[in-house]
Design an enzyme around this catalytic site. Sequence first.
Site, PDB file in Angstrom:
ATOM      1  N   ARG A  17       1.235  -5.777 -12.126  1.00 13.11           N
ATOM      2  CA  ARG A  17       1.172  -6.489 -10.840  1.00 13.11           C
ATOM      3  C   ARG A  17      -0.271  -6.507 -10.331  1.00 13.11           C
ATOM      4  O   ARG A  17      -0.941  -5.474 -10.313  1.00 13.11           O
ATOM      5  CB  ARG A  17       2.049  -5.789  -9.805  1.00 13.11           C
ATOM      6  CG  ARG A  17       3.494  -5.517 -10.285  1.00 13.11           C
ATOM      7  CD  ARG A  17       4.470  -6.504  -9.758  1.00 13.11           C
ATOM      8  NE  ARG A  17       5.805  -6.281 -10.308  1.00 13.11           N
ATOM      9  CZ  ARG A  17       6.832  -5.782  -9.608  1.00 13.11           C
ATOM     10  NH1 ARG A  17       6.661  -5.437  -8.341  1.00 13.11           N
ATOM     11  NH2 ARG A  17       8.017  -5.647 -10.163  1.00 13.11           N
ATOM     12  N   ARG A  21       2.027   2.119  -5.515  1.00 14.54           N
ATOM     13  CA  ARG A  21       1.649   0.714  -5.692  1.00 14.54           C
ATOM     14  C   ARG A  21       0.559   0.614  -6.757  1.00 14.54           C
ATOM     15  O   ARG A  21      -0.627   0.601  -6.461  1.00 14.54           O
ATOM     16  CB  ARG A  21       1.166   0.139  -4.355  1.00 14.54           C
ATOM     17  CG  ARG A  21       1.170  -1.389  -4.295  1.00 14.54           C
ATOM     18  CD  ARG A  21       0.770  -1.869  -2.910  1.00 14.54           C
ATOM     19  NE  ARG A  21       1.698  -1.433  -1.889  1.00 14.54           N
ATOM     20  CZ  ARG A  21       2.844  -2.053  -1.592  1.00 14.54           C
ATOM     21  NH1 ARG A  21       3.182  -3.140  -2.244  1.00 14.54           N
ATOM     22  NH2 ARG A  21       3.633  -1.589  -0.647  1.00 14.54           N
ATOM     23  N   SER A  40      15.436  -2.694  -5.982  1.00 17.43           N
ATOM     24  CA  SER A  40      16.024  -3.869  -5.335  1.00 17.43           C
ATOM     25  C   SER A  40      17.032  -4.460  -6.310  1.00 17.43           C
ATOM     26  O   SER A  40      16.699  -4.712  -7.464  1.00 17.43           O
ATOM     27  CB  SER A  40      14.963  -4.921  -5.007  1.00 17.43           C
ATOM     28  OG  SER A  40      14.184  -4.546  -3.900  1.00 17.43           O
ATOM     29  N   GLU A  95      11.028   2.190  -0.762  1.00 19.45           N
ATOM     30  CA  GLU A  95      11.803   1.412  -1.732  1.00 19.45           C
ATOM     31  C   GLU A  95      11.595   1.927  -3.161  1.00 19.45           C
ATOM     32  O   GLU A  95      10.468   2.170  -3.583  1.00 19.45           O
ATOM     33  CB  GLU A  95      11.397  -0.062  -1.662  1.00 19.45           C
ATOM     34  CG  GLU A  95      12.136  -0.940  -2.656  1.00 19.45           C
ATOM     35  CD  GLU A  95      11.375  -2.205  -3.026  1.00 19.45           C
ATOM     36  OE1 GLU A  95      11.569  -2.695  -4.145  1.00 19.45           O
ATOM     37  OE2 GLU A  95      10.566  -2.679  -2.201  1.00 19.45           O
ATOM     38  N   ARG A 129       7.745   5.694  -9.229  1.00 19.90           N
ATOM     39  CA  ARG A 129       8.192   6.098  -7.894  1.00 19.90           C
ATOM     40  C   ARG A 129       9.241   7.206  -7.979  1.00 19.90           C
ATOM     41  O   ARG A 129       9.314   8.067  -7.099  1.00 19.90           O
ATOM     42  CB  ARG A 129       8.741   4.892  -7.130  1.00 19.90           C
ATOM     43  CG  ARG A 129       7.659   3.872  -6.795  1.00 19.90           C
ATOM     44  CD  ARG A 129       8.136   2.803  -5.843  1.00 19.90           C
ATOM     45  NE  ARG A 129       7.065   1.864  -5.535  1.00 19.90           N
ATOM     46  CZ  ARG A 129       7.077   0.995  -4.527  1.00 19.90           C
ATOM     47  NH1 ARG A 129       8.112   0.953  -3.717  1.00 19.90           N
ATOM     48  NH2 ARG A 129       6.057   0.184  -4.334  1.00 19.90           N
TER      49      ARG A 129
END
Length: 423
Positions: free
Chosen positions: A262, A277, A352, A349, A390
């Site tokens: 990303r 991140r 998802s 988070e 994470r």
Amino acid sequence: MLDISRIRTNEDHYHQRMIDRGIEKRVIKEIINLDEDRRTKLKEVEYLRNEKNMAYKKVQQLKKNGVYTDEVDYDTKEKNKEIKKLQEQLTSIEEELNDILFTLPNIADGSVPIGNDEQENEEIRVNGEKKKFEFEVLPHYELGENLGILDFVRGSKVAGKRFVYYKGLGARLERAVYNFMLDLHTRKHGYTEVIPPYLVKESAMFGTGQFPKFKEDVFSIENENLVLIPTAEVPLTNYYANEIIEYEKLPIYFTALSPSFRSEAGSAGRDTRGLIRMHQFHKVEMVKFTDKESSFDELEKMTHDAEEVLQLLEIPYKTIVLSTGDMGFSATKTYDIEVWFPSQDTYREISSCSNCLDFQARRAKIRYRDSKGKIEFVHTLNGSGLAVGRTVAAILENYQQLDGSILVPTILIPYMDGIEVIH
């Protein structure tokens, strides 16, 4: 991609659904107008083609009878010019229409809360007791650096910001986490494990909805039609691109471990330290292909599959349903699972899980033949099961001890060859 025929026949419904997703009302009206122009031009082209064919037959007959005239031939050539001109106009209209349709998000399901952002998300359930620490908790990156199992300094030296080296038992823990996840999903939840390509064509990115709207979020290979995957959702969902699946095979469950890349465009200043991140991280992904009647039931199952990972790791989490303003581009409904980070005194988070209905399938042309033989677009679902980095970060924080060591969650001890403490 939205179905233009549904928009045409349910204009008011789509007006409201797009407003709920933050799209101006005029956009749907513009689509309707362009669609009307397109269909008008198509009728004109069809009419002229029929006229041209009749003129051509007349020319052939006149030639056969020996009474051919240039006047009839001229009429045929003029019709060809008119058809070419109309086709150019039609192409322009279709390009303009697609430019809008390709960047419109999926409509939200009626059960999704309406809101502008994450403030309108709704909590569904909370699981697990937060551990009470008798000492000042440290963030995961300090714990990892102190133990010598995470090296952000050298990661930055070699690759730049938002990269890390896992070392020793840090690397072992990461491997234990994703092997545990894959075993759970394949042995208990019924997923088929896949090792997908980590580079995909731009057409695959279009199929899942990342392109053309989110090109700035990925790393592309210069002078090649290839992109580093931002998630295994892309190669997994495109597995059946341009194919028709037999009804008996549905539902199909895939899971994969892959790196995710990303660019994190627009995230300057956010989560600059730690594993939250990163530009590169591992993720175990879940993807489903279902018929149109089953997708919401399958969404509930997928969400529980992701939740079970945290239940077995015995880490507190909560599950929320995202509002219309916080949902992803391709989703009609999304559950976020947020894991507890004691150093931040908040949930973050970690997964998802989304139902995309036929939105991705229309873009990637993934269809199935139903029990009556009718061709329909499949419904696709995707979810993190889980984001590995994470999860490691959450383990470090929730299992930290006074002396800075980390207890290994019971479920992971066999994957760590019996190691119970990282110190």
